[in-house]
Write a protein that holds these residues in place. Structure first.
Motif, mmCIF file in Angstrom:
data_model
loop_
_atom_site.group_PDB
_atom_site.id
_atom_site.type_symbol
_atom_site.label_atom_id
_atom_site.label_comp_id
_atom_site.label_asym_id
_atom_site.label_seq_id
_atom_site.Cartn_x
_atom_site.Cartn_y
_atom_site.Cartn_z
ATOM 1 N N HIS A 1 0.810 -1.213 0.000
ATOM 2 C CA HIS A 1 0.000 0.000 0.000
ATOM 3 C C HIS A 1 0.852 1.275 0.000
ATOM 4 C CE1 HIS A 1 -3.614 -2.378 0.573
ATOM 5 N NE2 HIS A 1 -2.987 -3.048 1.545
ATOM 6 N N GLY A 2 1.908 1.281 0.784
ATOM 7 C CA GLY A 2 2.743 2.479 0.885
ATOM 8 C C GLY A 2 3.412 2.814 -0.436
ATOM 9 N N LEU A 3 3.867 1.771 -1.181
ATOM 10 C CA LEU A 3 4.580 2.009 -2.443
ATOM 11 C C LEU A 3 3.703 1.708 -3.663
ATOM 12 C CD1 LEU A 3 8.042 0.394 -1.553
ATOM 13 C CD2 LEU A 3 7.341 2.773 -1.294
ATOM 14 N N SER A 4 2.392 1.728 -3.464
ATOM 15 C CA SER A 4 1.491 1.356 -4.571
ATOM 16 C C SER A 4 1.588 2.316 -5.759
ATOM 17 C CB SER A 4 0.044 1.291 -4.055
ATOM 18 O OG SER A 4 -0.359 2.560 -3.554
ATOM 19 N N ASN A 5 1.910 3.593 -5.496
ATOM 20 C CA ASN A 5 2.013 4.581 -6.584
ATOM 21 C C ASN A 5 3.454 4.776 -7.052
ATOM 22 O OD1 ASN A 5 -0.696 4.947 -6.366
ATOM 23 N ND2 ASN A 5 -0.577 6.800 -5.114
ATOM 24 N N THR A 6 4.352 3.918 -6.581
ATOM 25 C CA THR A 6 5.782 4.079 -6.896
ATOM 26 C C THR A 6 6.192 3.049 -7.935
ATOM 27 O OG1 THR A 6 6.191 4.795 -4.628
ATOM 28 C CG2 THR A 6 8.106 4.107 -5.918
ATOM 29 N N THR A 7 6.897 3.492 -8.949
ATOM 30 C CA THR A 7 7.371 2.562 -9.992
ATOM 31 C C THR A 7 8.864 2.321 -9.884
ATOM 32 O OG1 THR A 7 7.652 4.429 -11.516
ATOM 33 C CG2 THR A 7 5.543 3.245 -11.594
ATOM 34 N N GLU A 8 9.583 3.203 -9.222
ATOM 35 C CA GLU A 8 11.037 3.029 -9.036
ATOM 36 C C GLU A 8 11.486 3.898 -7.865
ATOM 37 O OE1 GLU A 8 12.348 6.372 -12.375
ATOM 38 O OE2 GLU A 8 12.830 4.261 -12.692
ATOM 39 N N ASN A 9 12.718 3.626 -7.433
ATOM 40 C CA ASN A 9 13.346 4.381 -6.330
ATOM 41 C C ASN A 9 12.551 4.308 -5.021
ATOM 42 O OD1 ASN A 9 15.444 5.209 -8.032
ATOM 43 N ND2 ASN A 9 14.235 6.964 -8.756
ATOM 44 N N GLY A 10 11.782 3.220 -4.855
ATOM 45 C CA GLY A 10 11.090 3.023 -3.583
ATOM 46 C C GLY A 10 12.084 2.609 -2.498
ATOM 47 N N LYS A 11 11.703 2.837 -1.267
ATOM 48 C CA LYS A 11 12.627 2.516 -0.169
ATOM 49 C C LYS A 11 11.825 2.052 1.051
ATOM 50 C CE LYS A 11 16.604 4.340 2.375
ATOM 51 N NZ LYS A 11 17.419 5.513 2.676
ATOM 52 N N ILE A 12 12.271 0.930 1.621
ATOM 53 C CA ILE A 12 11.692 0.404 2.872
ATOM 54 C C ILE A 12 12.809 0.363 3.919
ATOM 55 C CG2 ILE A 12 10.608 -1.565 4.012
ATOM 56 C CD1 ILE A 12 8.752 -0.288 2.056
ATOM 57 N N ASP A 13 12.627 1.067 5.034
ATOM 58 C CA ASP A 13 13.624 1.076 6.122
ATOM 59 C C ASP A 13 13.015 0.438 7.362
ATOM 60 O OD1 ASP A 13 15.698 2.415 4.757
ATOM 61 O OD2 ASP A 13 14.596 4.297 4.980
ATOM 62 N N ILE A 14 13.750 -0.511 7.920
ATOM 63 C CA ILE A 14 13.294 -1.236 9.117
ATOM 64 C C ILE A 14 14.308 -1.017 10.236
ATOM 65 C CG2 ILE A 14 12.835 -3.532 10.087
ATOM 66 C CD1 ILE A 14 12.012 -4.332 7.205
ATOM 67 N N ARG A 15 13.791 -0.781 11.425
ATOM 68 C CA ARG A 15 14.703 -0.492 12.548
ATOM 69 C C ARG A 15 14.184 -1.154 13.822
ATOM 70 N NH1 ARG A 15 16.023 4.251 16.100
ATOM 71 N NH2 ARG A 15 14.014 5.191 15.532
ATOM 72 N N PHE A 16 15.108 -1.780 14.589
ATOM 73 C CA PHE A 16 14.823 -2.305 15.932
ATOM 74 C C PHE A 16 15.642 -1.482 16.933
ATOM 75 C CE2 PHE A 16 13.984 -5.854 13.118
ATOM 76 C CZ PHE A 16 12.819 -6.403 13.632
ATOM 77 N N TYR A 17 14.988 -0.954 17.951
ATOM 78 C CA TYR A 17 15.726 -0.139 18.918
ATOM 79 C C TYR A 17 15.100 -0.268 20.306
ATOM 80 C CZ TYR A 17 11.888 3.237 18.237
ATOM 81 O OH TYR A 17 10.661 3.847 18.175
ATOM 82 N N LEU A 18 15.918 0.093 21.319
ATOM 83 C CA LEU A 18 15.468 0.057 22.715
ATOM 84 C C LEU A 18 15.156 1.465 23.198
ATOM 85 C CD1 LEU A 18 17.964 -2.491 24.325
ATOM 86 C CD2 LEU A 18 15.538 -2.849 23.926
ATOM 87 N N LYS A 19 14.066 1.579 23.957
ATOM 88 C CA LYS A 19 13.699 2.849 24.562
ATOM 89 C C LYS A 19 13.095 2.557 25.927
ATOM 90 C CE LYS A 19 10.899 7.015 23.749
ATOM 91 N NZ LYS A 19 9.934 7.665 22.834
ATOM 92 N N GLU A 20 13.795 3.041 26.974
ATOM 93 C CA GLU A 20 13.360 2.780 28.356
ATOM 94 C C GLU A 20 13.196 1.294 28.597
ATOM 95 O OE1 GLU A 20 9.841 5.058 28.905
ATOM 96 O OE2 GLU A 20 10.872 6.995 28.872
ATOM 97 N N ALA A 21 14.195 0.524 28.140
ATOM 98 C CA ALA A 21 14.250 -0.942 28.332
ATOM 99 C C ALA A 21 13.138 -1.672 27.579
ATOM 100 C CB ALA A 21 14.219 -1.299 29.810
ATOM 101 N N LYS A 22 12.446 -0.990 26.652
ATOM 102 C CA LYS A 22 11.414 -1.621 25.834
ATOM 103 C C LYS A 22 11.922 -1.724 24.394
ATOM 104 C CE LYS A 22 7.524 0.121 28.592
ATOM 105 N NZ LYS A 22 6.278 0.938 28.567
ATOM 106 N N LEU A 23 11.617 -2.857 23.744
ATOM 107 C CA LEU A 23 12.040 -3.087 22.363
ATOM 108 C C LEU A 23 10.959 -2.584 21.401
ATOM 109 C CD1 LEU A 23 14.091 -4.392 20.385
ATOM 110 C CD2 LEU A 23 12.755 -6.495 20.583
#
Length: 658
Positions: free
Chosen positions: A566-588
């Motif tokens: 859905h996010g890249l449904s209107n994109t034909t090129e140069n799309g980008k998906i960034d995924i991140r795992f991080y800790l904040k106040e001892a919560k993942l």
């Protein structure tokens, strides 16, 4: 150097000879040799370890005496200034000492000390990057949890170790055997005896493979132990012919290696099985055979001798020969208390209680009832000696008071006698009701845990057809478009990903490292499907160890799929998906963002739902026990206030294994 090697060899020859005479002389002789200043301390440590493995088992008190000598020597050397090589060696010895010490504390029902020693052992192994030993120590820690019925904490440790060792089976046969044996115990503890037998047989198979490569009495010993475990599981399944068969297999090995302790335990177990067939003469003969083993007397092995005495007492109780039963029960009770075996104390106290009730010795019966009550209450198990003395004084007082009342009220009417009897009966009913209530509470807690685990697996099972259906649709689309090469490539990657998903579907938790690997494979497939119209990145915060963080599987995939579809449904090129795992106040936290069209108002308000995302949210609510759990969705706004994409953020429940 050669002179020291000869001295070392002669020393072990002497120990092997003197072992047949006296176990105590073995330790005395070892102490004399350890006083030799010409022998290096690493050689002394190897000597202590060799004596432990050759002459004793973890059922012998001498085993733990030697372990203390090993720990003291390693600790003393670690305080010195050593080369890095020696520093590592002494650290490994100290870690091994703590692993064994944890087992000793567990046998004494001191769980906090046992877990502290286990954690110290794991930390020491990890500090010198001895990961093989570290995961073995994790199995030992799991066994501590299992002894105290904390299976939910033990199981992740065993599976983490099992997965690690399975990556290199050829070099970790022994470790896989230990892990299989531990899983056998876990299933036995949950009364899943058929599965327990399967895992114990796996353990034996691995141990035999290890023995074929490097024969040793230690491996034969653990094989005989696992035969004994299988025999016991069969006894719980009421298959007593199988119990006898596997006892005989274990006895053959234990006699071959000259281990009287294991021989005595297996003979006793076989005798109990013979009692089930009412072959009392055969059982009596086996019990008395154990008591005639002179090696057990020389080794002062309380466990095997106490078991045999208690067994004979149970046999005579069945035959209603109470006068013959009582001396054996008393001796078994004395030895079980001296050896510190709580299960055996409970069993023997029950036997004495039955004898006392049958012979109308109600004072002794009350004493044994109170003793069993104290053992089953975990808070009283760890009570101090003063508390025990107070309980004894209380009992003596009640006993004297009861005698006084009996004398003073001897000539009173039958009505008063009935009143006393009814009061006593009411007291017993109240005690029985209390224990029944407490046991029900424990069973209900276990049932809730098992229900939640089953629910999570069912939810993942619901997601798997959804994912597989979508993937098959994608393959069919490629074939219709005559993109046969892409379809074949896609099918290969899809097969690998499907295998990963199916393997992880049986797990309540997987490591973050495995989750990331599965996600990378999934994104590679999606790139192929969408003609590489997007690139992706996966980042893990530096202070997160992906091998030590465990999370429920397949929580992130539906949101990543949504970002692409859905996010890249209107994109034909140069799309980008960034995924991140991080800790904040001892919560993942998990974050996925894209550079697509962003959310419209209806999506942000939550009206857009898919089956996979609905199931995932239900899983998150179950794990966190928070019905108001929120998945945060936001648009990414640029400097000119234009929408640059979208991101989704939510907290992931996790377990951290240090």
């Amino acid at each position: 150097m050669l002179k020291l090697q000869k001295l070392f060899a002669l020393f072990f020859f002497f120990l092997m000879c003197c072992n047949s005479y006296s176990q105590d002389k073995t330790i005395d002789s070892l102490k004399v040799v350890l006083q030799n200043s010409k022998i290096h301390d690493t050689t002394k440590l190897r000597a202590i370890n060799e004596v432990m493995d050759r002459n004793y088992t973890q059922d012998d008190q001498a085993y733990y005496t030697l372990n203390k000598m090993r720990g003291d020597l390693a600790q003393k050397n670690l305080k010195k200034s050593n080369s890095p090589e020696l520093e590592k060696k002494y650290t490994l010895w100290l870690a091994s000492y703590n692993t064994t010490l944890a087992n000793e504390y567990a046998n004494k029902q001191e769980i906090e000390k046992a877990l502290a020693c286990s954690d110290k052992s794991i930390a020491l192994f990890k500090s010198v990057k001895a990961y093989n030993e570290m995961y073995s120590a994790m199995i030992s820690k799991a066994s501590v949890y299992a002894k105290f019925k904390q299976d939910e904490k033990a199981i992740p440790l065993i599976y983490a170790a099992y997965k690690y060792f399975e990556k290199d089976k050829a070099n970790h046969i022994n470790d896989l055997a230990d892990a299989s044996s531990a899983l056998g115990y876990m299933h036995y503890d949950m009364n899943q005896h058929a599965k327990s037998i399967t895992y114990y047989n796996d353990a034996i198979r691995y141990y035999k493979m290890a023995y074929a490569k490097n024969p040793s009495n230690e491996l034969l010993y653990v094989i005989s132990v696992n035969y004994g475990n299988i025999a016991f599981s069969y006894s719980q399944l009421k298959k007593f012919d199988k119990t006898i068969e596997y006892c005989d297999k274990g006895i053959e090995i234990s006699r071959k290696i000259g281990n009287p302790t294991m021989t005595g335990i297996l003979l006793t177990r076989k005798a109990y099985a013979q009692m089930q067939f009412e072959k009392y003469d055969e059982a009596e003969k086996l019990f008395k055979e154990v008591l005639s083993l002179k090696e057990l007397e020389l080794a002062n092995n309380d466990v095997a001798i106490a078991n045999a005495n208690t067994g004979l007492a149970d046999l005579y109780v069945k035959k209603k020969e109470y006068a013959k039963a009582l001396p054996y029960a008393d001796k078994g009770f004395f030895l079980s208390k001296r050896g510190g075996s709580v299960p055996l104390q409970t069993k023997t106290a029950k036997t004495i209680y039955d004898i006392s009730m049958a012979t109308k010795n109600f004072e002794r019966a009350l004493e044994m009832y109170q003793f069993q009550e104290k053992l089953t209450d975990s808070s009283q198990i760890e009570a101090s000696k003063n508390e025990l003395e107070q309980q004894q004084l209380k009992y003596n007082f009640e006993k004297k008071e009861l005698n006084y009342k009996l004398i003073s009220e001897k000539e009173k009417s039958a009505k008063n006698n009935w009143l006393i009897a009814l009061s006593s009966l009411l007291l017993l009913i109240l005690l029985g009701g209390f224990f029944y209530y407490r046991n029900n509470r424990q069973k209900q807690a276990i049932a809730v845990l098992e229900k939640n685990q089953i629910k999570q697996k069912l939810l993942i099972t619901q997601m798997n057809p959804h994912f597989i259906f979508n993937s098959i649709e994608n393959i069919r689309s490629l074939i219709y478009q005559n993109q046969n090469n892409d379809a074949v490539n896609y099918l290969g990657k899809f097969s690998k990903l499907t295998r990963q998903i199916l393997e992880n579907s049986n797990e309540n938790y997987i490591s973050l490292e495995e989750e990331v690997e599965m996600t990378e494979n999934y994104l590679s497939i999606q790139q192929l499907l969408y003609n590489n119209k997007f690139i992706f990145s996966i980042a893990i915060e530096e202070n997160i160890d992906p091998e030590s963080v465990f999370l429920p599987p397949m929580l992130t995939q539906p949101f990543i799929e949504n970002a692409i579809k859905h996010g890249l449904s209107n994109t034909t090129e140069n799309g980008k998906i960034d995924i991140r795992f991080y800790l904040k106040e001892a919560k993942l936290f998990f974050e996925v963002s894209d550079n697509g069209k962003g959310f419209d108002n209806s999506q942000k308000s939550g009206t857009h739902k898919s089956l996979a995302m609905t199931i995932t949210k239900e899983r998150l609510v179950t794990y966190t026990k928070n019905h108001d759990f929120v998945v945060q969705t936001d648009n990414i706004i640029g400097k000119d206030e234009n929408i640059m994409g979208a991101k989704v953020i939510f907290e992931i429940p996790y377990i951290y294994e240090n």
